[in-house]
Design a protein around this motif. Structure first.
Motif, PDB file in Angstrom:
ATOM      1  N   GLN A   1      27.012  35.783  40.237  1.00 44.78           N
ATOM      2  CA  GLN A   1      27.370  37.120  40.711  1.00 44.78           C
ATOM      3  C   GLN A   1      27.235  38.142  39.579  1.00 44.78           C
ATOM      4  OE1 GLN A   1      31.466  37.616  41.950  1.00 44.78           O
ATOM      5  NE2 GLN A   1      30.875  39.197  43.409  1.00 44.78           N
ATOM      6  N   LYS A   2      27.631  37.780  38.377  1.00 50.64           N
ATOM      7  CA  LYS A   2      27.511  38.697  37.237  1.00 50.64           C
ATOM      8  C   LYS A   2      26.048  38.981  36.918  1.00 50.64           C
ATOM      9  CE  LYS A   2      31.905  37.541  35.104  1.00 50.64           C
ATOM     10  NZ  LYS A   2      32.583  36.919  33.955  1.00 50.64           N
TER      11      LYS A   2
ATOM     12  N   ALA B   1      24.749  41.362  39.539  1.00 52.26           N
ATOM     13  CA  ALA B   1      25.306  42.703  39.315  1.00 52.26           C
ATOM     14  C   ALA B   1      24.593  43.406  38.166  1.00 52.26           C
ATOM     15  CB  ALA B   1      26.801  42.616  39.037  1.00 52.26           C
TER      16      ALA B   1
ATOM     17  N   ARG C   1      21.211  44.464  39.442  1.00 50.97           N
ATOM     18  CA  ARG C   1      21.327  45.620  40.351  1.00 50.97           C
ATOM     19  C   ARG C   1      21.617  46.895  39.577  1.00 50.97           C
ATOM     20  NH1 ARG C   1      24.403  42.150  43.343  1.00 50.97           N
ATOM     21  NH2 ARG C   1      26.332  43.214  42.736  1.00 50.97           N
ATOM     22  N   ASN C   2      22.509  46.816  38.602  1.00 47.86           N
ATOM     23  CA  ASN C   2      22.827  47.995  37.790  1.00 47.86           C
ATOM     24  C   ASN C   2      21.604  48.468  37.021  1.00 47.86           C
ATOM     25  OD1 ASN C   2      25.451  47.965  38.669  1.00 47.86           O
ATOM     26  ND2 ASN C   2      26.233  46.866  36.900  1.00 47.86           N
TER      27      ASN C   2
ATOM     28  N   CYS D   1      17.745  40.157  43.012  1.00 43.93           N
ATOM     29  CA  CYS D   1      17.877  41.310  42.115  1.00 43.93           C
ATOM     30  C   CYS D   1      16.967  41.180  40.894  1.00 43.93           C
ATOM     31  CB  CYS D   1      19.333  41.468  41.685  1.00 43.93           C
ATOM     32  SG  CYS D   1      20.409  41.914  43.069  1.00 43.93           S
TER      33      CYS D   1
END
Length: 138
Positions: A61-62, A65, A68-69, A114
């Motif tokens: 998940q990290k 993220a 995505r960022n 991602c």
């Protein structure tokens, strides 16, 4: 004192014997953490050192993220660095090792999705084992 030292050694030996293997220790994946920024290295190291399903899902998940960022900032830097460090093969290894975990499969698919925003990562993800991992997760 000697008894206390002996008991402590016995406890440490018992803990080592029951320690779960890390994700990295169960694969032949080579990481390149020295050539990436410390925050990216720490993120990739987190999934490499994960010993439980929950730890692996959280690490995936990290990674998703961060990717995505990176996309939101119109910067490929984090995605490229995660790929360079060996993050993608680790995510796929997580999918293989935790096939029965819906949480790991979901987070790992998101991470690969991602990361695939970057064209270099697309080529790496396009390799058969990575595509098969995603298809099998579905």
């Amino acid at each position: 004192i000697q008894k206390a030292v002996q008991d402590k050694r016995s406890s440490a030996a018992a803990a080592a014997a029951t320690a779960k293997p890390t994700l990295l220790s169960t694969t032949s994946i080579e990481l390149d953490l020295d050539s990436v920024p410390p925050d990216i290295a720490a993120m990739v190291r987190e999934i490499a050192d994960a010993t439980t399903e929950d730890m692996v899902a959280e690490a995936c998940q990290k990674i998703s993220a961060a990717a995505r960022n990176s996309a939101a900032r119109n910067s490929a830097e984090d995605r490229v660095q995660i790929g360079k460090a060996g993050g993608m093969p680790l995510v796929v290894a997580a999918m293989a090792q935790y096939q029965e975990s819906a949480a790991v499969q979901e987070q790992a698919c998101w991470a690969l999705c991602c990361l695939a925003i970057d064209s270099n990562n697309q080529k790496a993800i396009g390799k058969a084992d990575r595509v098969e991992a995603v298809v099998s997760a579905m």
